[in-house]
Design an enzyme around this catalytic site. Structure first.
Site, mmCIF file in Angstrom:
data_model
loop_
_atom_site.group_PDB
_atom_site.id
_atom_site.type_symbol
_atom_site.label_atom_id
_atom_site.label_comp_id
_atom_site.label_asym_id
_atom_site.label_seq_id
_atom_site.Cartn_x
_atom_site.Cartn_y
_atom_site.Cartn_z
ATOM 1 N N GLU A 127 0.824 -1.198 0.000
ATOM 2 C CA GLU A 127 0.000 0.000 0.000
ATOM 3 C C GLU A 127 0.866 1.258 0.000
ATOM 4 O O GLU A 127 1.966 1.274 0.556
ATOM 5 C CB GLU A 127 -0.929 -0.018 1.214
ATOM 6 C CG GLU A 127 -1.958 -1.122 1.071
ATOM 7 C CD GLU A 127 -2.934 -1.204 2.227
ATOM 8 O OE1 GLU A 127 -4.063 -1.639 1.986
ATOM 9 O OE2 GLU A 127 -2.573 -0.840 3.355
ATOM 10 N N CYS A 142 3.387 8.524 1.183
ATOM 11 C CA CYS A 142 3.967 7.572 2.131
ATOM 12 C C CYS A 142 4.207 6.273 1.372
ATOM 13 O O CYS A 142 3.265 5.647 0.896
ATOM 14 C CB CYS A 142 2.975 7.378 3.275
ATOM 15 S SG CYS A 142 3.485 6.179 4.490
ATOM 16 N N CYS A 149 6.923 -7.240 7.112
ATOM 17 C CA CYS A 149 8.054 -6.698 7.880
ATOM 18 C C CYS A 149 8.619 -7.812 8.744
ATOM 19 O O CYS A 149 7.868 -8.635 9.242
ATOM 20 C CB CYS A 149 7.569 -5.537 8.762
ATOM 21 S SG CYS A 149 8.908 -4.614 9.568
ATOM 22 N N CYS A 153 6.489 -4.965 15.789
ATOM 23 C CA CYS A 153 6.121 -3.990 16.810
ATOM 24 C C CYS A 153 4.668 -4.264 17.198
ATOM 25 O O CYS A 153 3.824 -4.513 16.333
ATOM 26 C CB CYS A 153 6.309 -2.576 16.278
ATOM 27 S SG CYS A 153 8.004 -2.305 15.699
ATOM 28 N N GLU A 207 10.541 -2.131 6.931
ATOM 29 C CA GLU A 207 11.629 -1.395 7.571
ATOM 30 C C GLU A 207 12.653 -1.046 6.485
ATOM 31 O O GLU A 207 13.386 -1.925 6.004
ATOM 32 C CB GLU A 207 12.244 -2.278 8.673
ATOM 33 C CG GLU A 207 13.539 -1.770 9.257
ATOM 34 C CD GLU A 207 13.517 -0.294 9.663
ATOM 35 O OE1 GLU A 207 12.679 0.091 10.498
ATOM 36 O OE2 GLU A 207 14.337 0.473 9.135
ATOM 37 N N LEU A 261 10.582 5.845 18.224
ATOM 38 C CA LEU A 261 11.073 5.595 19.578
ATOM 39 C C LEU A 261 10.015 4.894 20.440
ATOM 40 O O LEU A 261 10.222 3.784 20.899
ATOM 41 C CB LEU A 261 11.532 6.918 20.201
ATOM 42 C CG LEU A 261 12.302 6.783 21.501
ATOM 43 C CD1 LEU A 261 13.602 6.014 21.315
ATOM 44 C CD2 LEU A 261 12.591 8.161 22.104
ATOM 45 N N ASN A 337 -3.402 4.372 16.122
ATOM 46 C CA ASN A 337 -4.469 4.073 15.163
ATOM 47 C C ASN A 337 -4.849 2.611 15.299
ATOM 48 O O ASN A 337 -4.040 1.738 14.999
ATOM 49 C CB ASN A 337 -3.992 4.351 13.733
ATOM 50 C CG ASN A 337 -3.799 5.830 13.495
ATOM 51 O OD1 ASN A 337 -4.700 6.623 13.769
ATOM 52 N ND2 ASN A 337 -2.630 6.218 13.027
HETATM 53 N N1 SAH Z 1 9.379 0.462 9.815
HETATM 54 C C1 SAH Z 1 9.571 1.855 9.902
HETATM 55 C C2 SAH Z 1 8.673 2.659 8.974
HETATM 56 C C3 SAH Z 1 7.250 2.222 8.845
HETATM 57 S S1 SAH Z 1 6.219 2.395 10.255
HETATM 58 C C4 SAH Z 1 9.394 2.320 11.332
HETATM 59 O O1 SAH Z 1 8.936 1.537 12.163
HETATM 60 O O2 SAH Z 1 9.758 3.463 11.605
HETATM 61 C C5 SAH Z 1 5.846 4.146 10.243
HETATM 62 C C6 SAH Z 1 5.412 4.707 11.591
HETATM 63 O O3 SAH Z 1 4.090 4.286 11.958
HETATM 64 C C7 SAH Z 1 6.307 4.280 12.730
HETATM 65 O O4 SAH Z 1 6.651 5.335 13.564
HETATM 66 C C8 SAH Z 1 5.419 3.310 13.435
HETATM 67 O O5 SAH Z 1 5.853 3.108 14.718
HETATM 68 C C9 SAH Z 1 4.074 3.960 13.327
HETATM 69 N N2 SAH Z 1 2.959 3.082 13.642
HETATM 70 C C10 SAH Z 1 2.909 1.743 13.482
HETATM 71 N N3 SAH Z 1 1.694 1.275 13.885
HETATM 72 C C11 SAH Z 1 0.975 2.333 14.301
HETATM 73 C C12 SAH Z 1 -0.361 2.475 14.787
HETATM 74 N N4 SAH Z 1 -1.171 1.445 14.896
HETATM 75 N N5 SAH Z 1 -0.788 3.716 15.130
HETATM 76 C C13 SAH Z 1 0.037 4.786 14.959
HETATM 77 N N6 SAH Z 1 1.295 4.707 14.477
HETATM 78 C C14 SAH Z 1 1.772 3.486 14.154
HETATM 79 FE FE1 SF4 Z 2 7.823 -2.996 10.895
HETATM 80 FE FE2 SF4 Z 2 7.776 -0.301 11.340
HETATM 81 FE FE3 SF4 Z 2 5.576 -1.812 11.727
HETATM 82 FE FE4 SF4 Z 2 7.629 -2.043 13.400
HETATM 83 S S1 SF4 Z 2 6.357 -0.202 13.080
HETATM 84 S S2 SF4 Z 2 6.455 -3.743 12.509
HETATM 85 S S3 SF4 Z 2 9.348 -1.796 12.013
HETATM 86 S S4 SF4 Z 2 6.607 -1.462 9.789
#
Ligand code: SAH
Ligand code: SF4
Length: 395
Positions: A127, A142, A149, A153, A207, A261, A337
């Site tokens: 997407e 974006c 991935c 997380c 990532e 972070l 979200n």
């Molecule tokens: N993998 C990279 C880039 C993609 S994620 C990274 O983790 O930085 C992009 C951003 O969306 C990151 O800051 C991630 O932590 C955040 N993110 C992931 N899931 C989310 C959610 N459910 N609600 C809000 N932000 C979220």
């Molecule tokens: Fe992968 Fe970024 Fe999602 Fe963590 S927040 S699972 S690194 S896409």
């Protein structure tokens, strides 16, 4: 005096970086050729394009002409490459294609955010989201770098999907080009002319620093002045903290850095961003301090997803201030979200405002991100596709 430990640490980082790159290669995309054997030109570097021309017995300036048609004009049909004579255009069309990923679905949210589901030649999908700034004629695209991935997380929808494969440079550049097609923004606006698709955030699925080579190649194409020409200041790469690759990203690409972070103690970050077990907060912050080009004009963005009762206390805000001390930084507070089955709730607005106030008082800009495109599941962390990793045949 002991000179050995710093050297050993540097060697360790290099070894770790090489290990990451070797592992990444295992997930590389299939070759970029069509079923009838024609080669995709999008995603080739200038040098590779020149090699293709040389192999056809053509002069190097042909590569420059192709670059112009592909990335400045946005043309996909060789018959319209009018600075090239007819017979050569025909020869090019026999051997090559200039294409886009297929848009399997396009949805536009009530707030005008547009989400694309792109399908590649092998059927894998990612997407891409365009988030317009409705007050002004500009907006951010974006883009995704992987199907799925490897990291997981806890709050992220993409993280529930295994890594299927990396995207190739063609597929990364292709997302941006196809999004531009959708708004008819060709030829590429020159210099500082306003653009509808004016910035790129590498914050979609995956990532990027675990798919560094392809991402870097794609971003170099996007930054090239004779083509799309988007400046590195308008590109932000977000990482969950792949420390050994951060220096290289800064030196080679010089794009803006965003770091996910989300927690201020290793105990909590180990749990919600499991990569922290490998690269803990102290190492991550040290890599941020080394990041080339970080300055007050170009601050590092720290992303902090607000999880109710998990990471949103005032004590944690104060600890964050302590961690950021001396760094040119800003903090994006992202309301969590939700996605189907997600385990958290977002912090209350009051709590988020208190958290922000502590950061602001300490001199850190800390905007509370307004979620965009939630109604079409296009907001941060909500991206996930049905793509699956092919099961290995068991003998
Ligand atoms: N993998 C990279 C880039 C993609 S994620 C990274 O983790 O930085 C992009 C951003 O969306 C990151 O800051 C991630 O932590 C955040 N993110 C992931 N899931 C989310 C959610 N459910 N609600 C809000 N932000 C979220
Ligand atoms: Fe992968 Fe970024 Fe999602 Fe963590 S927040 S699972 S690194 S896409």
């Amino acid at each position: 005096m002991n000179a050995i430990p710093p050297l050993a640490a540097a060697e360790l980082t290099v070894a770790e970086r090489d290990r990451i790159l070797a592992k990444t290669a295992l997930f590389n995309p299939p070759p970029i050729t069509t079923a009838d054997g024609r080669r995709e030109l999008v995603g080739l570097s200038r040098e590779e394009l020149a090699e293709e021309m040389a192999a056809m017995g053509e002069k190097p300036f042909r590569a420059k002409q192709l670059w112009h048609w592909i990335y400045h004009q946005g043309e996909t049909d060789f018959s319209r490459f009018t600075s090239i004579a007819g017979p050569l255009r025909a020869k090019l069309a026999e051997r090559f294609v200039v294409s886009r990923p297929e848009a399997a679905t396009v949805q536009t949210s009530r707030d005008e955010t547009r989400k694309f589901l792109f399908r590649f030649r092998d059927g894998q999908q990612v997407e891409t989201v365009y988030i317009p700034d409705t007050a002004e004629d500009r907006g951010a695209v974006c883009i995704s770098t992987q199907v799925g991935c490897t990291l997981s997380c806890r709050f992220c929808h993409t993280g529930t999907q295994k890594l299927v494969r990396n995207l190739g440079a063609a597929e990364i550049v292709g997302q941006f080009m196809a999004a531009r097609d959708s708004y008819g923004e060709w030829p590429s606006p020159k210099d500082d002319k306003p653009r509808l698709l004016s910035t790129i955030v590498v914050m979609g699925m995956g990532e990027p620093l675990y798919n560094y080579e392809n991402t870097a190649k794609a971003l170099k194409i996007i930054m090239d002045h004779e083509g799309i020409g988007l400046s590195r200041r308008r590109i932000t790469l977000s990482t969950s903290g792949v420390v050994p690759m951060m220096d290289r990203c800064g030196e080679e690409l010089g794009v803006n850095l965003a770091v996910s972070l989300h927690a201020v103690t290793d105990a909590l970050r180990d749990e919600i961003v499991p990569l922290n077990r490998k690269y803990p907060i102290a190492e991550l912050m040290a890599a941020c301090r080394r990041y080339p080009g970080a300055s007050n004009a170009r601050r590092i963005t720290f992303e902090y997803v607000m999880l109710r009762g998990v990471n949103d206390s005032e004590a944690e805000a104060r600890e964050l201030v302590r961690l950021l001390h001396g760094l040119p930084a800003k903090v994006n507070l992202i309301p969590f979200n939700p996605w189907p089955g997600s385990p958290y709730q977002t912090s209350t607005y009051e709590q988020t405002a208190k958290f922000a106030a502590i950061l602001n008082e300490a001199g850190y800009s800390s905007p509370i991100r307004r979620p965009r495109g939630r109604d079409i599941l296009a907001a941060c962390g909500q991206l996930k596709t049905e793509s699956e990793r092919a099961r290995k045949a068991t003998a």
